[in-house]
Motif scaffolding. Sequence first.
Motif, short mmCIF file in Angstrom:
data_model
loop_
_atom_site.label_atom_id
_atom_site.label_comp_id
_atom_site.label_asym_id
_atom_site.label_seq_id
_atom_site.Cartn_x
_atom_site.Cartn_y
_atom_site.Cartn_z
N ALA A 25 36.04 35.08 36.38
CA ALA A 25 35.29 33.94 36.88
C ALA A 25 36.19 32.94 37.61
O ALA A 25 35.73 31.87 38.02
N GLY A 26 37.46 33.29 37.76
CA GLY A 26 38.38 32.44 38.51
C GLY A 26 39.07 31.37 37.70
O GLY A 26 39.72 30.48 38.26
N LYS A 27 38.96 31.44 36.38
CA LYS A 27 39.61 30.44 35.53
C LYS A 27 41.05 30.87 35.22
O LYS A 27 41.33 32.06 35.04
N SER A 28 41.94 29.89 35.16
CA SER A 28 43.34 30.20 34.81
C SER A 28 43.44 30.34 33.29
O SER A 28 43.07 29.43 32.55
N VAL A 29 43.92 31.49 32.83
CA VAL A 29 43.99 31.76 31.39
C VAL A 29 45.39 32.18 31.00
O VAL A 29 46.10 32.85 31.76
N LEU A 30 45.76 31.79 29.80
CA LEU A 30 47.02 32.21 29.19
C LEU A 30 46.70 32.75 27.81
O LEU A 30 46.09 32.06 26.99
N ALA A 522 30.17 30.03 27.32
CA ALA A 522 30.17 28.57 27.21
C ALA A 522 31.22 27.93 28.11
O ALA A 522 31.07 26.77 28.53
N LEU A 523 32.30 28.68 28.43
CA LEU A 523 33.43 28.10 29.16
C LEU A 523 33.44 28.43 30.65
O LEU A 523 34.16 27.77 31.40
N LYS A 524 32.68 29.42 31.06
CA LYS A 524 32.74 29.84 32.47
C LYS A 524 32.17 28.75 33.40
O LYS A 524 31.22 28.06 33.05
#
Length: 524
Positions: A25-30, A522-524
């Motif tokens: 979804a294009g979110k930066s994740v670690l 919920a976070l997208k």
Amino acid sequence: MPNYHTILVGGGINNLVCASLLAKAGKSVLLLERTEFLGGCIRSEELAGCIIDTLSTAYPLFVTSPGYAALKDDLAKEGIEFVSTATPTGTVMSDKSFALITTDKAKNDQAYNQLYEGDGTRYRDQIGFIEQNADLLFSFLGKELMTTSMATYLAKYVWKNKVKNTTEKVGSFVANVRNDFPRYYKGKQLQASLAPWILHTGLAPESPFSSTMAKIIAFTVELVSLPLVKGGSYKIVEAFKNIIEKNGGTIMLNQEVDEILVDPNTVVKGVRTKDETTYEAKNVVASVTPKQLYGNLLKSSSKIPNDVKNDAENYRFGMGNMQIHVVMDEEPKWYDESLSKVTYCHLSDGINDISKACIQAKCQELPEMPTVAIGQPTATDPTRGKDGKHVLWIQLPECPNFPVKDAAGTLSRLCNGEWTDELKEAYADRIIDRISQYISNVKSACIARKVISPKDLSELNINLVGGDPYAGLCEIEQYLVFRPLKSTKNHTTPIKNLYQSGASTHPGPGLGGGSGFLIAQALK
């Protein structure tokens, strides 16, 4: 200092699903994993030239999950293929009679009617009850429960079905195996074939909801069998890793989070690792048990309500679990050829034996007659073997966490409150001796063996406390709306933007990736 949309603590299937969906979804994740292995309870290794699944091996709940539906094409591009047989499961009794659950409904009904007149017809009626109520049941097992939309759904359901009919259905749903099965299944073989599966949900025959869970599993394996990842379970972990990284996500191994950081306004800020590195993020998703979250990772926060602290402190864990991996230099020789292609074959005489073994395990005794699950991964996926070798994946779901006695009497001298190497090998010998009554060459053809005790499980994965593979007791007081805690709501915590995922949370264990999917939505 890097700043991420979401930091995920722990690399189990729920966080892998969540990170994959967020990254897409294009979110930066670690994603930070404390060990050198990504995957949580999904792990494979080589033993005598064969691939063995160290912990979990079949994934029916994942292939029927919304997470898989959303990531199916991505996983396929990474080479993931699920394989299965037409005979996913069955149970062999001590008198060597047995019943199988195949993927052919008509064949099942006919076989059960032959074993005991009318059992096949009654079985189909019960599976039909699950089908007829699938929307309600799978809403409870797959969606956030404490929401306005769920309340609206339930209100409409009661309005449509009337209070009396709804109450009757709820009474059927919460029935346990002990009381419910004898009402419908008169033959011992069908009862014995269904009953052991409740152990794989963390329940016992007397547990509320256990009858429904057993029927749901039968419904599911008829539908999708017991799918294995072709080539070994670790391949799906590698696939998730590739999906996350190809979509810009970052994964770090050997990075143990020491603390989740919270600002003065009770909003999550990020995490700090054991090596004193700090990472900031808008959201944090922790795949840990409540005890680990509130007793360790949030240890410096003064913003945790007392009821949450108390609930977390009183969070309970279930029975231990043992794994025995056997590599044979020839095909297992079952006393009946029709058992050679069964993915999971249980050894059990049914409800009474299971109840007795559960009680003994909970009393920290080695069960006298435990349920034995015999997985045959090379019968389903021959690529895991080499040079004519075969693998048996053996699981004992009723094990004491800290054994103090042997109910059979012979190993009590070794039971001193801890699983030593000597005890686990001696207990494994007993189990192999029992299996040899049904597989004649299980000892003579064995060229390698690996035993994993409850203690070993707890050391492999911090969430498997006391060797509980389900990261927490699954009885009704700690399930559905009460999982993870009675004092928290869904996957949220008292800290804003901090979420809890994993088997300790709703919808519980089973490697379906459910909590990760729900949090991602919920976070997208």
